[in-house]
Motif scaffolding. Structure first.
Motif, short mmCIF file in Angstrom:
data_model
loop_
_atom_site.label_atom_id
_atom_site.label_comp_id
_atom_site.label_asym_id
_atom_site.label_seq_id
_atom_site.Cartn_x
_atom_site.Cartn_y
_atom_site.Cartn_z
N ALA A 1 0.74 -1.17 0.03
CA ALA A 1 0.03 -0.06 -0.12
C ALA A 1 0.79 1.25 -0.10
N ASP A 2 2.03 1.35 0.93
CA ASP A 2 2.82 2.26 1.05
C ASP A 2 3.43 2.66 -0.53
N LEU A 3 4.10 1.63 -0.99
CA LEU A 3 4.67 1.69 -2.32
C LEU A 3 3.55 2.24 -3.49
N THR A 4 2.52 1.69 -3.28
CA THR A 4 1.48 2.32 -4.40
C THR A 4 1.24 3.59 -4.16
N ARG A 5 1.08 3.90 -3.12
CA ARG A 5 0.67 5.55 -2.95
C ARG A 5 2.03 6.36 -3.31
N ARG A 6 3.31 5.91 -2.98
CA ARG A 6 4.34 6.74 -3.25
C ARG A 6 4.52 6.64 -4.89
N LEU A 7 4.19 5.69 -5.50
CA LEU A 7 4.19 5.62 -6.90
C LEU A 7 3.37 6.61 -7.48
N ALA A 8 2.07 6.43 -7.01
CA ALA A 8 0.88 7.46 -7.57
C ALA A 8 1.43 8.94 -7.42
N GLU A 9 1.91 9.14 -6.04
CA GLU A 9 2.15 10.57 -5.93
C GLU A 9 3.28 10.93 -6.51
N ALA A 10 4.47 10.07 -6.98
CA ALA A 10 5.43 10.40 -7.77
C ALA A 10 4.96 10.48 -9.09
N PRO B 1 13.70 7.60 -4.18
CA PRO B 1 14.79 8.07 -4.29
C PRO B 1 15.71 7.42 -5.50
N ASP B 2 15.46 6.24 -5.91
CA ASP B 2 16.14 5.50 -6.98
C ASP B 2 15.21 5.52 -8.37
N GLY B 3 14.37 6.26 -8.38
CA GLY B 3 13.63 6.60 -9.67
C GLY B 3 12.23 5.76 -9.68
N LEU B 4 11.37 5.80 -10.59
CA LEU B 4 10.08 5.52 -10.55
C LEU B 4 10.09 3.82 -11.08
N ALA B 5 11.13 3.70 -12.01
CA ALA B 5 11.26 2.11 -12.29
C ALA B 5 11.66 1.34 -11.04
N ALA B 6 12.66 1.90 -10.11
CA ALA B 6 13.03 0.93 -9.00
C ALA B 6 11.74 1.08 -8.10
N LEU B 7 10.76 1.81 -7.98
CA LEU B 7 9.81 1.95 -7.05
C LEU B 7 8.78 0.92 -7.50
N GLN B 8 8.54 0.87 -8.93
CA GLN B 8 7.73 0.10 -9.47
C GLN B 8 8.27 -1.65 -9.55
#
Length: 876
Positions: free
Chosen positions: A369-378, A529-536
């Motif tokens: 959930a946290d990663l999904t939120r951060r990805l959406a905000e990013a 911090p490491d980019g959207l690809a890393a977050l995904q």
């Protein structure tokens, strides 16, 4: 994960299905001649775990037999005590399936997701790159640059998962990232030679230097203005002396003595000369009375205007001070609210951490959930960053705006110099009834110098017209004026603006866009911090799983998360409110300082004007007395003129009278010449003073000094930041070096029993950066790994891989078995026996698969013997 069987169909030489079955949980040995398919089996295991069924990469195409076909691989595994069967086919009708107990549980992308959860891919630092030894690549640092990078990542991830304390900012990737960020932040500011060009430290230094230069320039202008003011006072004193009644009386006495000395026969001429002198004296008295009345009226008006200005400035300063106090209170309140919100947020985090610690499986859902939120905000930030980047590229920068300001200043100076260099016309009328002259159709006020800048027509009512052509007495000033006008037009064109005010607005918009871009990029770095690809990539392998039930003494997970989100939203809102109030307070404080300076300046001007008026009133001057004096002087002048006219009507020989009068008049004319020279100098001084005073030199100097005072703390802050970053880098490097011994303790604990089998009492030393052995210490003597024989290096590499495999098994992570394809090719007979013992010792906890073409050498290895068999025989 344990392998139980593998079946190959249409894979290289296996155009007919073959199976290797009967894998044991411990040591397994497949010994067969060259080209029997051992390396094909190795590549098939790699493909089924790491190559998606829809891929057409060269690694997949290399599996296809020469006669064609669709490579198909079936892998049977045991995972957490359950049996699974994975089937993959590539190229023609690609497919991927996962079966459990004869039931299809996943296919296509879902099957690939199931397989991806078994182990991390090699190119992402997965353990297979460390535990699978391909034929011919026995050393730990063999392979391509990319393969060495993947293996290093696998070693680091494994060690970081085992040595949690070190990973928590004493080493590992997080340590490297923090150290790299500290070094990068330092490199943005300084180089080995000093401040980095364009960096924040260099910008702060340049800003202070520019403000210091501006202050020096304005101080020079202020000093020049002060000199002109002093000289103007001196000129006015000299003019007052020339107009002094005593001096005029002295000149009159000398003229009368000269006339008394003339021949008595010329008495009438003396009387006429005396009458003319009386007229001139009366004229001087009248002019002085008019001047005193004008000066008194102007002083009273200036005193009234300066008093009103001082009162207005005082009110403005009081309002600004009140606004500053209010802004300070608001800022402090926002700060306290932010601290309270942070404390509440910390408590909510602690509660959530307790819930997550009690509910292990719920941690995965929370993380997702946290990663999904951060990805959406990013992702939402990306268009805003692009828009801010576009806006930050438009409009003139600070340097361009400075050039525009300098061009405008130069133009004003050139216009003033051109006006000062031109001839000036001053008219004084006989009286209020005298018709007023007109210059180019505009009435000329009395006593005001008017510059003659070009062909001019002077209208004299009752006389006619006078046309004046000044010529080019000062061509340089006209050239300077034209050059200044061209420079300003060029500067505006380069800035893309039609006026200085437009350029200022565009520069302000650009600065605001740059600030917004910096803020958005900072927020993006915090989210990803490491980019959207890393977050995904971090989000994709997470399995939501079952949330489970929270302990009775803790709130449910959803409630804890809601509390945390509420606390976080309040904290962000409080911090945003605090951040909003800070610039408001800074602006209010700057406004209060500026208005305070303006109030003091207005008070000083009011006091000076009041003192000047008081001096005049103390001398007995008033509007009534001065008006009466002026009326008396005018009456005296009228009487003198009447007497002069009566005598002139009865005048004797004027030639003799004129000759006698010439000498006396020369004294008066000399005084008038001095007055004219001083009046011209006074006009020049007045022009220069008006120019500089109109530019507000003192106000600009005060503003520049205020900006310099504000810039110096920013420079000091940047210098402090550099010092802190340098100390941080040294501290992190020291902590990293001190923690390396702890970092390798788990690995050394696994290696020591195996090293003892080959070299009793020996130990390995590791390099902290590559996580590879660098020295072998035997009998107290350290030997570089590069100086050892090929067999010794091969044995050390195998033992290190086994130690990493044991660490991986103990970490609780799902990982593939150890696969060794002809891994002991340089080992002698004595050492290979001891290596076999080491393999057996490790096989108690690991599944180890040994592939070898050396049938005789590996006959005594022991373990479960494997062989290729037709798939039909296996099925039977």
């Amino acid at each position: 994960m344990k392998i139980r069987a593998i079946t190959l169909s249409d894979v290289r030489q296996f155009s007919r299905p073959v199976t290797v079955a009967g894998f044991d949980a411990g040591l397994n040995v497949l010994s067969a001649p060259n080209e029997s398919g051992k390396s094909t089996l190795f590549d098939a295991l790699h493909a089924v775990l790491f190559e998606k069924h829809g891929a057409r990469k060269k690694e997949v195409l290399a599996l296809q037999p020469d006669v064609g076909g669709a490579p198909t691989i079936t892998l049977e595994i045991e995972l957490d005590g359950k049996a699974f069967r994975i089937v993959k086919r590539w190229l023609s009708k690609p497919m991927a399936e996962v079966w459990q107990d004869g039931r299809l549980i996943a296919k296509a992308d879902e099957a690939e997701a199931f397989i991806a959860r078994l182990t991390t891919p090699i190119d992402e630092g997965g353990p297979a790159g460390l535990l699978w030894v391909r034929q011919g690549l026995t050393a730990l640092d063999d392979g391509t640059d990319r393969e060495r990078k993947w293996q290093a990542a696998a070693r680091r991830d494994l060690m970081s998962s085992i040595t949690g304390e070190f990973e928590a900012l004493t080493g590992g990737r997080r340590m490297d990232r923090v150290l790299a960020e500290a070094r990068a932040a330092l490199a943005q500011r300084v180089t080995q030679r000093g401040a980095r060009a364009g960096g924040p430290l260099e910008r702060a230094q340049r800003e202070v230097a520019e403000h210091e230069a501006k202050v020096q320039e304005l101080r020079a202008q202020a000093e020049a203005l002060s000199r002109d003011l002093r000289r103007r006072a001196e000129v006015r004193r000299e003019l007052d002396l020339l107009s002094d009644p005593a001096e005029a009386a002295a000149r009159k006495t000398r003229l009368e003595e000269a006339r008394a000395a003339q021949d008595a026969a010329r008495a009438h001429g003396d009387q006429l000369a005396h009458a003319r002198l009386a007229v001139q004296s009366a004229t001087l008295h009248r002019d002085r009375a008019a001047e005193r009345l004008r000066a008194f009226t102007e002083a009273r008006r200036a005193a009234h205007a300066s008093r009103a200005a001082a009162e207005t400035a005082a009110q403005t300063a009081a309002a600004s001070a009140a606004a500053e106090t209010e802004a300070r209170a608001a800022l402090e309140g926002a700060k306290a609210a932010a601290e309270t919100a942070r404390h509440a947020h910390a408590e909510a985090q602690a509660r959530l951490q307790a819930v997550l610690a009690a509910e292990t499986r719920a941690a995965t859902a929370s993380r997702r959930a946290d990663l999904t939120r951060r990805l959406a905000e990013a992702r939402a930030l990306e268009p805003r960053i692009a828009a801010a980047r576009t806006a930050a590229a438009r409009g003139p920068d600070a340097a361009t705006l400075t050039r525009l300001e300098q061009a405008a200043q130069a133009l004003r100076l050139a216009e003033a110099l051109h006006s000062a260099a031109a001839p000036h016309l001053t008219i004084r009328y006989h009286g209020p009834e005298t018709p007023r002259a007109r210059l180019d159709g505009t009435q000329i006020p009395e006593g005001t110098p008017r510059p003659i800048l070009g062909p001019t027509r002077l209208d004299l009512p009752g006389y006619g017209q006078i046309e004046i052509a000044p010529g080019d007495s000062d061509g340089q000033s006209a050239d300077r004026l034209a050059a200044a006008q061209g420079a300003q037009a060029q500067a505006l064109a380069q800035a893309g603006a039609d006026s200085l005010e437009t350029a200022r607005r565009a520069a302000k918009a650009r600065a605001e866009a740059e600030a917004l871009l910096h803020e958005l990029r900072t927020e993006m770095r915090l989210l990803a911090p490491d980019g959207l690809a890393a977050l995904q990539a971090e989000l994709e392998p997470l399995d939501p799983g079952d949330e489970g039930a929270a302990p009775a003494d803790l709130p449910p997970r959803a409630e804890a998360e809601a509390q945390l989100r509420t606390a976080e939203a309040r904290r962000r809102a409080a911090e945003a409110e605090h951040d909003r109030h800070r610039p408001l307070f800074e602006a209010a404080r700057e406004r209060a300082l500026r208005d305070g300076l303006a109030r003091d300046a207005a008070a000083a001007a009011c006091k000076a004007a009041a003192n000047h008026l008081a001096d005049l009133e103390h001398a007995g001057d008033s509007t009534e007395t001065l008006s009466r004096a002026l009326d008396a002087a005018r009456a005296q002048l009228a009487d003198a003129e009447a007497r002069h006219d009566a005598l002139a009507a009865r005048a004797p020989d004027m030639t003799a009278v004129t000759a006698a009068l010439t000498r006396a008049l020369s004294v008066v004319e000399a005084a008038e010449a001095d007055q004219a020279r001083l009046n011209a100098e006074l006009a020049r001084l007045e022009t220069g003073i008006e120019l500089r005073a109109g530019d507000g030199v003192e106000e600009e100097l005060a503003d520049a000094e205020t900006r310099l005072a504000a810039a110096r703390p920013r420079l000091e802050a940047e210098e402090h930041e550099v010092a802190v970053l340098r100390r941080l880098v040294v501290a992190l490097e020291t902590a990293q070096a001190q923690a390396r011994d702890l970092y390798f303790d788990p690995l050394m604990a696994e290696l020591k029993p195996m090293l003892t089998l080959l070299w009793p009492g020996a130990e390995l030393r590791f390099d902290g950066d590559s996580l590879l052995p660098s020295e072998l210490v035997r009998d107290g003597h350290a030997e570089s790994l590069g100086n050892l024989s090929g067999g010794t290096r091969e044995q050390i590499a195998l033992l290190v891989r086994l130690a990493f495999a044991r660490l991986l098994a103990r970490s609780g992570q799902t990982a593939p078995p150890v696969i060794l394809d002809d891994a002991l090719v340089f080992t002698d007979d004595d050492r290979i026996e001891r290596m076999f013992d080491a393999l057996h010792a490790q096989a108690a906890d690991l599944q180890i698969i040994v592939l070898s073409c050396r049938n005789r050498a590996f006959r005594d290895l022991g373990g479960r013997k494997l062989a290729f068999a037709p798939a039909s025989e296996t099925d039977a």
